[in-house]
Design a protein around this motif. Structure first.
Motif, mmCIF file in Angstrom:
data_model
loop_
_atom_site.group_PDB
_atom_site.id
_atom_site.type_symbol
_atom_site.label_atom_id
_atom_site.label_comp_id
_atom_site.label_asym_id
_atom_site.label_seq_id
_atom_site.Cartn_x
_atom_site.Cartn_y
_atom_site.Cartn_z
ATOM 1 N N HIS A 98 -46.872 46.100 29.182
ATOM 2 C CA HIS A 98 -47.732 45.212 28.401
ATOM 3 C C HIS A 98 -48.374 45.936 27.224
ATOM 4 C CE1 HIS A 98 -50.564 42.013 27.473
ATOM 5 N NE2 HIS A 98 -51.539 42.910 27.544
ATOM 6 N N GLY B 200 -53.566 39.813 41.097
ATOM 7 C CA GLY B 200 -54.064 40.903 40.266
ATOM 8 C C GLY B 200 -54.667 42.008 41.097
ATOM 9 N N TYR C 203 -55.381 44.701 36.304
ATOM 10 C CA TYR C 203 -54.167 43.941 35.984
ATOM 11 C C TYR C 203 -54.249 42.562 36.616
ATOM 12 C CZ TYR C 203 -49.376 42.354 35.916
ATOM 13 O OH TYR C 203 -48.248 41.599 35.716
ATOM 14 N N VAL C 204 -53.888 41.552 35.817
ATOM 15 C CA VAL C 204 -53.783 40.183 36.311
ATOM 16 C C VAL C 204 -52.412 39.659 35.901
ATOM 17 C CG1 VAL C 204 -54.713 37.837 36.200
ATOM 18 C CG2 VAL C 204 -56.274 39.800 36.177
ATOM 19 N N GLU C 205 -51.689 39.086 36.859
ATOM 20 C CA GLU C 205 -50.381 38.497 36.579
ATOM 21 C C GLU C 205 -50.533 37.426 35.492
ATOM 22 O OE1 GLU C 205 -47.257 38.960 37.693
ATOM 23 O OE2 GLU C 205 -47.636 40.425 39.263
ATOM 24 N N ASP C 206 -49.572 37.369 34.581
ATOM 25 C CA ASP C 206 -49.626 36.427 33.458
ATOM 26 C C ASP C 206 -49.938 34.999 33.896
ATOM 27 O OD1 ASP C 206 -49.116 38.382 31.559
ATOM 28 O OD2 ASP C 206 -46.961 37.965 31.458
ATOM 29 N N ARG D 140 -53.659 34.356 34.502
ATOM 30 C CA ARG D 140 -54.667 34.681 33.482
ATOM 31 C C ARG D 140 -55.415 33.424 33.068
ATOM 32 N NH1 ARG D 140 -51.878 39.615 30.174
ATOM 33 N NH2 ARG D 140 -51.789 40.923 32.024
ATOM 34 N N GLY D 141 -56.635 33.612 32.605
ATOM 35 C CA GLY D 141 -57.472 32.495 32.195
ATOM 36 C C GLY D 141 -58.252 31.877 33.338
ATOM 37 N N GLY E 261 -59.719 38.687 36.475
ATOM 38 C CA GLY E 261 -60.097 40.030 36.040
ATOM 39 C C GLY E 261 -61.601 40.227 36.093
ATOM 40 N N PHE F 67 -61.959 41.085 25.785
ATOM 41 C CA PHE F 67 -62.302 40.679 27.147
ATOM 42 C C PHE F 67 -63.493 41.480 27.664
ATOM 43 C CE2 PHE F 67 -61.566 41.785 31.690
ATOM 44 C CZ PHE F 67 -61.861 40.550 32.259
#
Length: 170
Positions: free
Chosen positions: A30, A68, A91-94, A97-98, A102, A135
């Protein structure tokens, strides 16, 4: 029983090592530096889950699925005279996210640190990772204008560690 969309946080376990390592590899990709990651799952198993663990992990799951992780370890500030926590990897899996995963991971690690007498959280951000910088700023984790990370690794580190002032072994 938890709802399928509910986020559950739990300590990492030795059986999570392959997932933890895969996440670190994804994180390296990433930020555009996958070649920098030379660790193996066996390294993480040995140093994180052996007799004297060098780090801890906190795993986030959604509906029982890995979402994550936060990999961290204790540190100490001589200036503050207090312990703290250093977050090495977040780390957060795609696909998750949102969802503030995290943030939840970081807040949980900070709360545990505080419970143990700690007074601060520290982390480093890849210089080009503007999304991560934003972030952290939104969470109040500010950039330190008076510090810069220095490092020495690999053969240079081994040579440095093996040398004494007079060239003798201690």
């Amino acid at each position: 029983m938890s709802k399928p969309s509910e986020v559950r946080l739990r300590p990492g376990r030795v059986e999570d090592v392959d997932t933890i390592h895969a996440s670190i590899l994804k994180l390296g990709t990433h930020i555009g530096a996958p070649e920098e990651i030379i660790s193996t799952a066996d390294d993480l198993r040995r140093y994180g889950f052996g007799e004297k663990p060098a780090f801890s992990t906190l795993i986030a799951e959604v509906g029982g699925e890995f979402a994550g992780l936060c990999l961290y370890f204790p540190i100490f500030s001589t200036w503050m005279g207090r312990p703290g926590v250093y977050v090495q990897d977040l780390y957060v899996e795609d696909r998750f996210r949102g969802r503030k995963i995290g943030e939840r991971l970081l807040r949980h690690v900070a709360a545990q640190c505080r419970k143990d007498g700690g007074a601060y959280l520290r982390l480093s951000v890849d210089a080009d990772n503007e999304g991560a910088k934003s972030f952290y700023e939104r969470l109040g984790i500010a950039w330190s204008s008076y510090e810069q990370t220095q490092k020495i690794t690999g053969e240079a580190f081994f040579a440095f560690a093996d040398a004494t002032e007079n060239g003798e072994q201690e």
